[in-house]
Scaffold this motif. Structure first.
Motif, mmCIF file in Angstrom:
data_model
loop_
_atom_site.group_PDB
_atom_site.id
_atom_site.type_symbol
_atom_site.label_atom_id
_atom_site.label_comp_id
_atom_site.label_asym_id
_atom_site.label_seq_id
_atom_site.Cartn_x
_atom_site.Cartn_y
_atom_site.Cartn_z
ATOM 1 N N SER A 14 -15.015 -6.008 18.741
ATOM 2 C CA SER A 14 -16.310 -6.670 19.343
ATOM 3 C C SER A 14 -16.631 -7.868 18.674
ATOM 4 C CB SER A 14 -17.516 -5.392 18.783
ATOM 5 O OG SER A 14 -18.664 -6.055 19.104
ATOM 6 N N ARG A 16 -19.799 -8.711 19.130
ATOM 7 C CA ARG A 16 -21.366 -8.752 19.147
ATOM 8 C C ARG A 16 -21.979 -9.210 17.926
ATOM 9 N NH1 ARG A 16 -25.223 -4.780 18.498
ATOM 10 N NH2 ARG A 16 -23.873 -3.463 17.417
ATOM 11 N N SER A 19 -22.129 -6.309 15.107
ATOM 12 C CA SER A 19 -21.155 -5.189 15.546
ATOM 13 C C SER A 19 -20.964 -4.193 14.440
ATOM 14 C CB SER A 19 -19.920 -5.881 15.812
ATOM 15 O OG SER A 19 -18.618 -4.885 15.618
ATOM 16 N N ILE A 20 -21.075 -2.999 14.601
ATOM 17 C CA ILE A 20 -20.883 -2.007 13.776
ATOM 18 C C ILE A 20 -19.403 -1.650 13.295
ATOM 19 C CG2 ILE A 20 -22.908 -0.718 14.184
ATOM 20 C CD1 ILE A 20 -21.283 1.069 16.009
ATOM 21 N N ASN A 21 -18.503 -2.328 14.263
ATOM 22 C CA ASN A 21 -17.124 -2.246 14.079
ATOM 23 C C ASN A 21 -16.552 -3.466 13.112
ATOM 24 O OD1 ASN A 21 -15.563 0.015 15.440
ATOM 25 N ND2 ASN A 21 -17.290 -0.755 16.810
ATOM 26 N N PRO A 81 -14.738 -0.551 19.023
ATOM 27 C CA PRO A 81 -15.653 0.425 19.874
ATOM 28 C C PRO A 81 -15.104 0.938 20.953
ATOM 29 C CG PRO A 81 -16.171 -2.134 20.041
ATOM 30 C CD PRO A 81 -14.745 -1.898 19.521
ATOM 31 N N GLU A 82 -15.797 1.890 21.664
ATOM 32 C CA GLU A 82 -15.336 2.393 22.868
ATOM 33 C C GLU A 82 -16.048 1.648 24.148
ATOM 34 O OE1 GLU A 82 -13.615 6.239 22.781
ATOM 35 O OE2 GLU A 82 -15.412 6.786 24.266
ATOM 36 N N TYR A 83 -15.476 1.140 24.891
ATOM 37 C CA TYR A 83 -16.122 0.658 26.590
ATOM 38 C C TYR A 83 -15.244 1.555 27.526
ATOM 39 C CZ TYR A 83 -17.999 -3.671 24.290
ATOM 40 O OH TYR A 83 -18.699 -4.499 23.592
ATOM 41 N N ASN A 84 -16.200 2.365 28.247
ATOM 42 C CA ASN A 84 -16.128 2.995 29.104
ATOM 43 C C ASN A 84 -14.698 3.941 29.046
ATOM 44 O OD1 ASN A 84 -18.155 2.187 31.128
ATOM 45 N ND2 ASN A 84 -16.936 0.307 30.961
ATOM 46 N N GLY A 85 -14.660 4.557 27.837
ATOM 47 C CA GLY A 85 -13.805 5.450 27.357
ATOM 48 C C GLY A 85 -12.468 4.913 26.870
ATOM 49 N N SER A 118 -18.889 4.045 16.945
ATOM 50 C CA SER A 118 -19.793 3.960 18.068
ATOM 51 C C SER A 118 -20.817 4.609 17.863
ATOM 52 C CB SER A 118 -19.043 4.696 19.259
ATOM 53 O OG SER A 118 -19.159 6.208 19.038
ATOM 54 N N PRO A 119 -22.129 4.318 18.488
ATOM 55 C CA PRO A 119 -23.551 4.985 18.405
ATOM 56 C C PRO A 119 -23.390 6.536 18.587
ATOM 57 C CG PRO A 119 -23.569 3.044 19.583
ATOM 58 C CD PRO A 119 -22.090 3.349 19.680
ATOM 59 N N SER A 120 -22.581 7.042 19.431
ATOM 60 C CA SER A 120 -22.424 8.257 19.771
ATOM 61 C C SER A 120 -21.808 9.188 18.889
ATOM 62 C CB SER A 120 -21.608 8.614 21.148
ATOM 63 O OG SER A 120 -20.332 8.228 21.085
HETATM 64 C C1 LIG Z 1 -19.566 -1.902 28.748
HETATM 65 C C2 LIG Z 1 -19.597 -0.803 27.703
HETATM 66 C C3 LIG Z 1 -19.207 0.380 27.794
HETATM 67 C C4 LIG Z 1 -19.683 1.400 26.675
HETATM 68 N N1 LIG Z 1 -18.894 2.720 26.677
HETATM 69 C C5 LIG Z 1 -18.795 3.535 25.791
HETATM 70 C C6 LIG Z 1 -18.047 4.583 25.768
HETATM 71 O O1 LIG Z 1 -17.497 4.993 26.451
HETATM 72 N N2 LIG Z 1 -18.186 5.473 24.741
HETATM 73 C C7 LIG Z 1 -19.127 5.169 23.702
HETATM 74 O O2 LIG Z 1 -19.095 5.938 22.661
HETATM 75 N N3 LIG Z 1 -19.802 4.054 23.615
HETATM 76 C C8 LIG Z 1 -19.628 3.097 24.728
HETATM 77 N N4 LIG Z 1 -20.514 1.950 24.608
HETATM 78 C C9 LIG Z 1 -21.408 1.834 23.533
HETATM 79 C C10 LIG Z 1 -20.945 0.977 22.330
HETATM 80 O O3 LIG Z 1 -20.052 2.056 21.696
HETATM 81 C C11 LIG Z 1 -21.924 0.358 21.576
HETATM 82 O O4 LIG Z 1 -22.166 -0.785 22.339
HETATM 83 C C12 LIG Z 1 -21.091 -0.065 20.196
HETATM 84 O O5 LIG Z 1 -22.228 -0.337 19.333
HETATM 85 C C13 LIG Z 1 -20.306 -1.326 20.365
HETATM 86 O O6 LIG Z 1 -19.680 -1.639 19.349
HETATM 87 P P1 LIG Z 1 -20.109 -2.758 18.051
HETATM 88 O O7 LIG Z 1 -21.238 -2.530 17.584
HETATM 89 O O8 LIG Z 1 -19.016 -2.838 17.254
HETATM 90 O O9 LIG Z 1 -20.069 -4.152 19.255
HETATM 91 C C14 LIG Z 1 -20.259 1.105 25.569
HETATM 92 C C15 LIG Z 1 -20.857 -0.289 25.568
HETATM 93 C C16 LIG Z 1 -20.713 -1.265 26.674
HETATM 94 C C17 LIG Z 1 -21.373 -2.560 26.307
#
Ligand SMILES: Cc1cc2nc3c(=O)[nH]c(=O)nc-3n(C[C@H](O)[C@H](O)[C@H](O)COP(=O)(O)O)c2cc1C
Length: 192
Positions: A14, A16, A19-21, A81-85, A118-120
């Motif tokens: 990430s 960002r 970023s937490i990562n 992080p995870e984006y859309n799985g 991730s936040p989840s």
């Molecule tokens: C396009 C997009 C898709 C995401 N999809 C998921 C996901 O599939 N699973 C999940 O747990 N979090 C998802 N997230 C939330 C990210 O986990 C969250 O933004 C996280 O803080 C990103 O990590 P970072 O803080 O290192 O940037 C998504 C965020 C974005 C922007």
């Protein structure tokens, strides 16, 4: 006897701010033992989108730097992080660049370990699994280990510092695993 310095290239998935990562990798830097340098890669934004015609042309400077940093590292530590799985596109793009030139990739045989946040509650598990598979296909020596940091924002303070002792200890544990793989690799290298 003086042991040589070990260089870990830490690659966040990430860009960002806060970023937490990236925060996980900053924490790894803090727990790293003497003699272990953890350098955090930050060059995604400069990388062109990989296409095969570009791959056949002159090497862009940002790509040269990425490949050199990987080549110079003793091991790689990813925090995704995870984006859309799955894995964020910028990270996948960087790996595609690093997987070339075909037959001479800097990833070949490189010890690599993956963590994620991730936040989840999921802790980016799917992205980590995909990243391990991608790195393995690209030729890295991927360590069969996972650290899924769920509900991660609760573990950091307002300045982005990891405050949770058990996550810090888990990161130190994964770093020890990675360092053991480096020593094992030095004893019995599987790739030049
Ligand atoms: C396009 C997009 C898709 C995401 N999809 C998921 C996901 O599939 N699973 C999940 O747990 N979090 C998802 N997230 C939330 C990210 O986990 C969250 O933004 C996280 O803080 C990103 O990590 P970072 O803080 O290192 O940037 C998504 C965020 C974005 C922007």
């Amino acid at each position: 006897m003086n042991e040589r310095r070990i260089n870990i290239l830490a690659i966040p998935g990430s860009l960002r701010p806060n970023s937490i990562n990236r925060g996980l990798l900053e924490a790894v830097r803090e727990v790293a033992p003497v003699g272990v340098q953890v350098q955090i890669y930050g060059g995604y934004a400069e990388l062109p989108v990989f296409t095969e015609p570009l791959d056949d042309g002159p090497e862009p400077e940002s790509v040269r730097e990425l490949r050199e940093q990987i080549r110079d590292a003793d091991a790689l530590l990813f925090a995704t992080p995870e984006y859309n799985g799955s894995v964020p596109g910028g990270l996948k793009n960087a790996i595609d660049w690093a997987s070339r030139p075909y037959g001479n990739s800097p990833l070949a045989g490189k010890p690599a370990l993956v963590v994620g946040a991730s936040p989840s509650p999921n802790g980016a598990r799917w992205a980590q699994a995909d990243l391990r598979r991608i790195l393995g296909v690209a030729g890295a020596d991927v360590i069969d280990s996972e650290l899924a940091v769920g509900r991660a924002p609760e573990l950091f303070d307002a300045d982005g510092q990891l405050t949770d002792p058990s996550t810090r200890e888990a990161l130190a544990d994964r770093l020890r695993t990675l360092l053991a793989a480096v020593r094992q690799y030095e004893a019995t290298p599987t790739a030049a």
